[in-house]
Write a protein that holds these residues in place. Structure first.
Motif, PDB file in Angstrom:
ATOM      1  N   LYS A  94      -1.400 -14.563   6.388  1.00 52.11           N
ATOM      2  CA  LYS A  94      -0.083 -14.144   5.925  1.00 52.11           C
ATOM      3  C   LYS A  94       0.209 -12.738   6.443  1.00 52.11           C
ATOM      4  O   LYS A  94      -0.695 -11.911   6.557  1.00 52.11           O
ATOM      5  CB  LYS A  94      -0.039 -14.164   4.400  1.00 52.11           C
ATOM      6  N   ALA A  95       1.461 -12.488   6.750  1.00 53.04           N
ATOM      7  CA  ALA A  95       1.852 -11.161   7.216  1.00 53.04           C
ATOM      8  C   ALA A  95       1.665 -10.152   6.091  1.00 53.04           C
ATOM      9  O   ALA A  95       1.998 -10.413   4.937  1.00 53.04           O
ATOM     10  CB  ALA A  95       3.298 -11.171   7.678  1.00 53.04           C
ATOM     11  N   ALA A  96       1.121  -9.008   6.435  1.00 55.61           N
ATOM     12  CA  ALA A  96       0.888  -7.964   5.437  1.00 55.61           C
ATOM     13  C   ALA A  96       2.217  -7.347   5.018  1.00 55.61           C
ATOM     14  O   ALA A  96       3.056  -7.022   5.864  1.00 55.61           O
ATOM     15  CB  ALA A  96      -0.032  -6.890   6.008  1.00 55.61           C
ATOM     16  N   PRO A  97       2.449  -7.180   3.725  1.00 56.17           N
ATOM     17  CA  PRO A  97       3.696  -6.535   3.272  1.00 56.17           C
ATOM     18  C   PRO A  97       3.656  -5.039   3.573  1.00 56.17           C
ATOM     19  O   PRO A  97       2.598  -4.472   3.848  1.00 56.17           O
ATOM     20  CB  PRO A  97       3.694  -6.807   1.771  1.00 56.17           C
ATOM     21  N   LEU A  98       4.808  -4.412   3.522  1.00 54.94           N
ATOM     22  CA  LEU A  98       4.920  -2.973   3.753  1.00 54.94           C
ATOM     23  C   LEU A  98       5.348  -2.316   2.445  1.00 54.94           C
ATOM     24  O   LEU A  98       6.533  -2.230   2.143  1.00 54.94           O
ATOM     25  CB  LEU A  98       5.938  -2.670   4.859  1.00 54.94           C
ATOM     26  N   PRO A  99       4.392  -1.840   1.630  1.00 55.47           N
ATOM     27  CA  PRO A  99       4.749  -1.262   0.325  1.00 55.47           C
ATOM     28  C   PRO A  99       5.551   0.017   0.496  1.00 55.47           C
ATOM     29  O   PRO A  99       5.471   0.724   1.506  1.00 55.47           O
ATOM     30  CB  PRO A  99       3.387  -0.977  -0.318  1.00 55.47           C
ATOM     31  N   SER A 100       6.318   0.341  -0.514  1.00 59.12           N
ATOM     32  CA  SER A 100       7.098   1.579  -0.520  1.00 59.12           C
ATOM     33  C   SER A 100       6.161   2.769  -0.720  1.00 59.12           C
ATOM     34  O   SER A 100       5.129   2.671  -1.396  1.00 59.12           O
ATOM     35  CB  SER A 100       8.127   1.534  -1.649  1.00 59.12           C
ATOM     36  N   VAL A 101       6.521   3.899  -0.102  1.00 60.40           N
ATOM     37  CA  VAL A 101       5.729   5.119  -0.276  1.00 60.40           C
ATOM     38  C   VAL A 101       6.261   5.944  -1.444  1.00 60.40           C
ATOM     39  O   VAL A 101       5.721   7.019  -1.737  1.00 60.40           O
ATOM     40  CB  VAL A 101       5.738   5.962   1.012  1.00 60.40           C
ATOM     41  N   ALA A 102       7.291   5.466  -2.113  1.00 64.64           N
ATOM     42  CA  ALA A 102       7.885   6.226  -3.214  1.00 64.64           C
ATOM     43  C   ALA A 102       7.029   6.160  -4.474  1.00 64.64           C
ATOM     44  O   ALA A 102       7.147   7.006  -5.356  1.00 64.64           O
ATOM     45  CB  ALA A 102       9.289   5.713  -3.508  1.00 64.64           C
ATOM     46  N   HIS A 103       6.170   5.127  -4.577  1.00 68.46           N
ATOM     47  CA  HIS A 103       5.336   4.991  -5.765  1.00 68.46           C
ATOM     48  C   HIS A 103       4.078   4.222  -5.384  1.00 68.46           C
ATOM     49  O   HIS A 103       3.975   3.657  -4.283  1.00 68.46           O
ATOM     50  CB  HIS A 103       6.098   4.253  -6.877  1.00 68.46           C
ATOM     51  N   ARG A 104       3.147   4.200  -6.314  1.00 67.73           N
ATOM     52  CA  ARG A 104       1.902   3.490  -6.054  1.00 67.73           C
ATOM     53  C   ARG A 104       2.157   1.986  -5.983  1.00 67.73           C
ATOM     54  O   ARG A 104       2.898   1.440  -6.799  1.00 67.73           O
ATOM     55  CB  ARG A 104       0.888   3.780  -7.164  1.00 67.73           C
ATOM     56  N   PRO A 105       1.552   1.295  -4.997  1.00 63.32           N
ATOM     57  CA  PRO A 105       1.753  -0.164  -4.930  1.00 63.32           C
ATOM     58  C   PRO A 105       1.196  -0.839  -6.175  1.00 63.32           C
ATOM     59  O   PRO A 105       0.235  -0.368  -6.794  1.00 63.32           O
ATOM     60  CB  PRO A 105       0.959  -0.564  -3.675  1.00 63.32           C
ATOM     61  N   SER A 106       1.794  -1.943  -6.527  1.00 63.13           N
ATOM     62  CA  SER A 106       1.319  -2.715  -7.670  1.00 63.13           C
ATOM     63  C   SER A 106       0.014  -3.415  -7.310  1.00 63.13           C
ATOM     64  O   SER A 106      -0.361  -3.522  -6.129  1.00 63.13           O
ATOM     65  CB  SER A 106       2.367  -3.743  -8.080  1.00 63.13           C
ATOM     66  N   ASP A 107      -0.681  -3.908  -8.321  1.00 59.74           N
ATOM     67  CA  ASP A 107      -1.932  -4.626  -8.071  1.00 59.74           C
ATOM     68  C   ASP A 107      -1.685  -5.850  -7.204  1.00 59.74           C
ATOM     69  O   ASP A 107      -2.507  -6.197  -6.334  1.00 59.74           O
ATOM     70  CB  ASP A 107      -2.570  -5.030  -9.402  1.00 59.74           C
ATOM     71  N   ALA A 108      -0.560  -6.515  -7.424  1.00 62.46           N
ATOM     72  CA  ALA A 108      -0.239  -7.706  -6.625  1.00 62.46           C
ATOM     73  C   ALA A 108      -0.007  -7.332  -5.161  1.00 62.46           C
ATOM     74  O   ALA A 108      -0.434  -8.054  -4.250  1.00 62.46           O
ATOM     75  CB  ALA A 108       0.990  -8.416  -7.196  1.00 62.46           C
TER      76      ALA A 108
END
Length: 846
Positions: A612-626
């Motif tokens: 699966k393609a890796a998501p690109l989390p936002s840098v504005a906050h900590r990524p969620s556990d999911a």
């Protein structure tokens, strides 16, 4: 970037007496990477001489030399031999006297030549390191420029230190004298004389016509026109000297001026022969099938993503990379159109790599150039052409400008102090921000008594101060976009050596994990056995798999591809350690180290069936556990392997006797050693598996799962990698062995009671692995069995077709008593019975 110290001094009032090394140390403390400082080799005496007389003397070799007398400011004339003829009586020349050393370590002494004793020599431009002045002869000074006997080193500024700076991608502005001068001015706390601060005399409109079709890729495009230049004009000596010291070869006045301004300001310049231009200049993307012959005389197939400079005739340049040959200025050029532009760095970087064409211009555009520079750079080029080539600057100027200025950033006044954990005063923070060109708007800044005054320390603000400042980065610093970027600038100028080194307290723990300890046990065991650990890059390519003889459907050929590989020949992450380990062995054998025993522990990268393609989390906050879990799910499996390669002689031949080459059994034993270090007891059987030799490859398995292979390499593999015949290799899945091993590994209890020795030979089907028979014997023998070893394998007519005889040495011992004969016999018989029940084994007698 090569920076002559004399050029740097022109824009920075450096303290008197500082050397290139002194400046280099200051710049290093400011965060620049000064790789070397080249100090001048030139030593005097080097003086100005006036030609008094000369006599032309033809020689037998067809050459005519001149026997010259020179006035060098002494009572008696100096007599020298000279092979050049581009001077006359009364001319001022540069004379090097005996005892001097010219660039390149060329020592001068009085010597006899052509029947005369020459007391020195008259120097040419190239001999002085000034470049070729076009006449291929000696330097002739202008009348009144000097007097006989004057020091020519000082007159011509011949002694100069040169700093060689490795410019990192985030400091593209330092690919110019202007940028380095700014850093030097900041480091020494002195003012900068900005070479870009010059008056603009262009009209700002109605210059050479330009149309930009892709404003995102080209936000600024400026043209100026200079007419009536003298095509025979020579670049001044000081300019040639600076170009040479900076690593560029002087060519002609038009090219030299453009290169000089690029080095001075950091703005790449391109010049066109106006007579060769046809119609309007258009900046656009390439069309299908277009080609261009660039200045290096190479015809290039253009890509649709290429940004081009064109006219009515078609492409005349790849924007920001290299111009075309059709509009190149020549020895007959009298009218020049100057181009200074700002291009998107990614567009230029991709074009440069696509065409494998790295130029001085592309190096700068890739790191982004100051978008405010083009007008000033074009003006500077025009001024120099007018001054040194006799040209006339046309007042009309074309300026296409759609660039946007950097946005201001709000941050806490004590942010740098908080990041560094150091007491950086607020006034010093603001001073450092201003010194790098930032505009600071702050009530706290206005409240400071003076720029250099000692103000409130950051430690005071930590108690609850939250003053905000608004900082607008300068146009030449596109890397300053985040509060932490500004904090980094302040900290580097504050001095990394002034930031205290405080280790955070380590939380209580249990030391290394079980897996970590066992990995180290493997490495320790292999080193103890005489192997050497190596580290290789984890990249591989199809050529490696071909050399290893892997079949086309082999799972190891399915790899994780790199988007931007370091080498086109190794575009994938390794799926086997042997791909890189065999190359390491090849390199060492090629250098004469034929007896090798090397190993490596490292990760292999196995793509998943469904990626699966890796998501690109936002840098504005900590990524969620999911989100974090989805990142891990997108990664390939990365098990830890251990690989070994053995070549040449295991025991060399010497006075102690005949040596022994490595063989498959040695590789199998090294694999057993690795497995036993983590408590593993794998089953070993013979298989056929590339890159090993059929019939000499052992497969290791635990609980039915294959964990590795060992044995002799296939002869074709040895030949492909240039290794000695019968070289051997091992590769084991270390993580699988660790996972299958016992929870803890304890030392065996030692018994001082006598050992009972028993041997047993068993006839079993040929397809039964010796390891399986050994495992059965161990199971049946029970707790009294101390050790077991296979010491003979026999096949032949005596035991029948399709069968083999395996002979084992069994050793029994009790920890608390001497064993009785019947106890040993019962244990031996119980061990044999398990093999009979499991494999139909027959005990061989005699």
């Amino acid at each position: 970037m090569r920076v002559p110290l004399s050029w740097l001094r022109e824009y920075v009032d450096l303290p008197a007496g500082v050397t290139g090394r002194d400046v280099g140390e200051k710049l290093i403390r400011a965060g620049l990477e000064v790789e070397t400082v080249e100090e001048s080799e030139l030593k005097g005496p080097l003086v100005v001489g006036k030609v008094l007389t000369y006599e032309n003397e033809p020689q037998k070799n067809g050459k005519t030399i001149r026997w010259c007398s020179l006035d060098i400011g002494k009572d008696e004339p100096q007599w020298v031999v000279c092979g050049a003829h581009n001077f006359e009586v009364g001319d001022l020349v540069v004379v090097v006297l005996p005892g001097a050393v010219l660039p390149g370590g060329f020592a001068i002494s009085a010597r006899k030549t052509y029947g005369h004793v020459s007391n020195g020599m008259i120097c040419s431009s190239s001999e002085l390191g000034l470049g070729d002045d076009g006449s291929h002869g000696i330097v002739v000074l202008q009348p009144g420029e000097a007097e006989p006997g004057d020091d020519a080193i000082e007159l011509l500024a011949l002694r100069d230190d040169v700093l060689d700076i490795a410019v990192t991608p985030d400091r593209g502005y330092c690919l110019s004298i202007r940028g380095v001068a700014r850093e030097a001015a900041t480091a020494y706390g002195v003012a900068l004389k900005d070479p870009a601060e010059l008056p603009l005399n262009g009209s700002g409109a109605d210059g050479y016509p330009v149309r930009v079709d892709d404003a995102e890729a080209c936000s600024v495009f400026v043209t100026r026109t200079v007419t009536g230049i003298d095509p025979k004009a020579l670049s001044p000596r000081w300019m040639q000297k600076r170009l040479l010291a900076s690593g560029m070869r002087p060519i002609s006045i038009g090219v030299d001026v453009a290169n000089y301004v690029m080095l001075e300001l950091g703005q790449p310049i391109h010049t066109y022969d106006k007579a060769r231009l046809s119609g309007q200049i258009v900046v656009r993307r390439a069309n299908a099938g277009e080609k261009l012959m660039t200045l290096d005389d190479q015809t290039r197939e253009l890509d649709a993503e290429d940004l081009l400079i064109t006219d009515d005739s078609g492409p005349i340049g790849i924007a920001g990379v290299m111009g075309g040959a059709s509009t190149e200025i020549s020895d007959a050029t009298t009218d020049v159109v100057i181009e200074a532009a700002h291009f998107h760095p990614i567009v230029i970087a991709r074009a440069s790599r696509r065409h494998k064409l790295s130029s001085e211009a592309s190096r700068r555009f890739e790191r982004e150039v100051d978008p405010l520079l083009p007008r000033y750079a074009a003006q500077r080029v025009a001024d120099l052409l007018a001054e040194y080539a006799g040209g006339t600057i046309q007042p009309d100027e074309t300026v296409v400008d759609t660039h946007t200025l950097p946005e201001p950033v709000a941050l806490r006044a004590d942010h740098a102090a908080r990041v560094a954990g150091a007491p950086i005063p607020i006034d010093e923070t603001l001073r450092h921000l201003r010194s790098v060109g930032c505009v600071v708007d702050s009530a706290a800044a206005d409240a400071q008594p003076a720029p250099l005054a000692v103000g409130v320390h950051a430690s005071a603000l930590l108690a609850g101060g939250d003053d905000l400042v608004t900082v607008t980065p300068p146009s030449w610093r596109p890397d300053l976009r985040d509060p932490n970027d500004f904090a980094e600038e302040v900290i580097r100028l504050f001095g990394y050596d002034n930031v205290p080194s405080i280790l955070p307290p380590a939380p209580g723990g249990q030391g290394l994990t079980v897996s970590q300890r066992r990995r180290r046990r493997v490495a320790t065991a292999l080193v103890g056995a005489g192997l050497t650990e190596v580290v290789s890059y984890p990249f591989a390519g199809d050529s490696d798999f071909d050399a290893m003889g892997l079949p086309a459907d082999d799972a190891r050929r399915t790899t994780v591809k790199l988007v931007n590989p370091l080498s086109d020949e190794e575009p994938s992450m390794q799926t086997t350690l042997l791909a890189t380990l065999l190359r390491t062995a090849e390199r060492n054998v090629g250098r004469g180290a034929t007896d090798l025993a090397i190993f490596q522990t490292g990760l292999v990268f196995l793509p998943k069936a469904e990626t699966k393609a890796a998501p690109l989390p936002s840098v504005a906050h900590r990524p969620s556990d999911a989100e974090i879990q989805s990142l891990y799910d997108a990664l390939p499996d990365q098990p830890l392997h251990v690989g070994v390669v053995l070549t040449g002689s295991l025991i060399p031949t010497g006075w102690w006797g005949k040596g022994r080459p490595v063989g498959w059994a040695d590789a199998v034993q090294v694999a057993r050693l690795s497995a036993s270090a983590v408590g593993g007891q794998p089953v070993v059987r013979n298989v056929e598996y590339a890159p090993w030799h059929p019939g000499r490859c052992a497969e290791f398995s635990v609980d039915g799962k294959v964990v590795g292979h060992a044995g002799e390499l296939h002869p074709k593999v040895c030949q492909a990698f240039g290794l000695p015949a019968r070289s051997s290799a091992v590769e084991l899945d270390l993580e699988a062995l660790i996972a299958a091993g016992p929870e803890s590994i304890t030392a065996e209890r030692f018994s001082s009671y006598p050992v009972a020795k028993e041997d047993v030979a068993l006839i079993v089907p040929a397809g039964v692995a010796a390891a399986e028979v050994q495992e059965a014997l161990v199971e049946g023998a029970g707790q009294l069995l101390e050790s077991i070893r296979l010491f003979d394998v026999y096949t032949g007519e005596q035991i029948g077709e399709g069968k083999k005889s395996l002979a084992f040495a069994l050793r029994f011992r009790a920890p608390d008593r001497t064993l009785k004969e019947n106890e040993v016999a019962d244990a031996r018989q119980a061990a044999v019975q398990v093999t009979v029940d499991r494999f139909g084994a027959v005990q061989r007698v005699g």
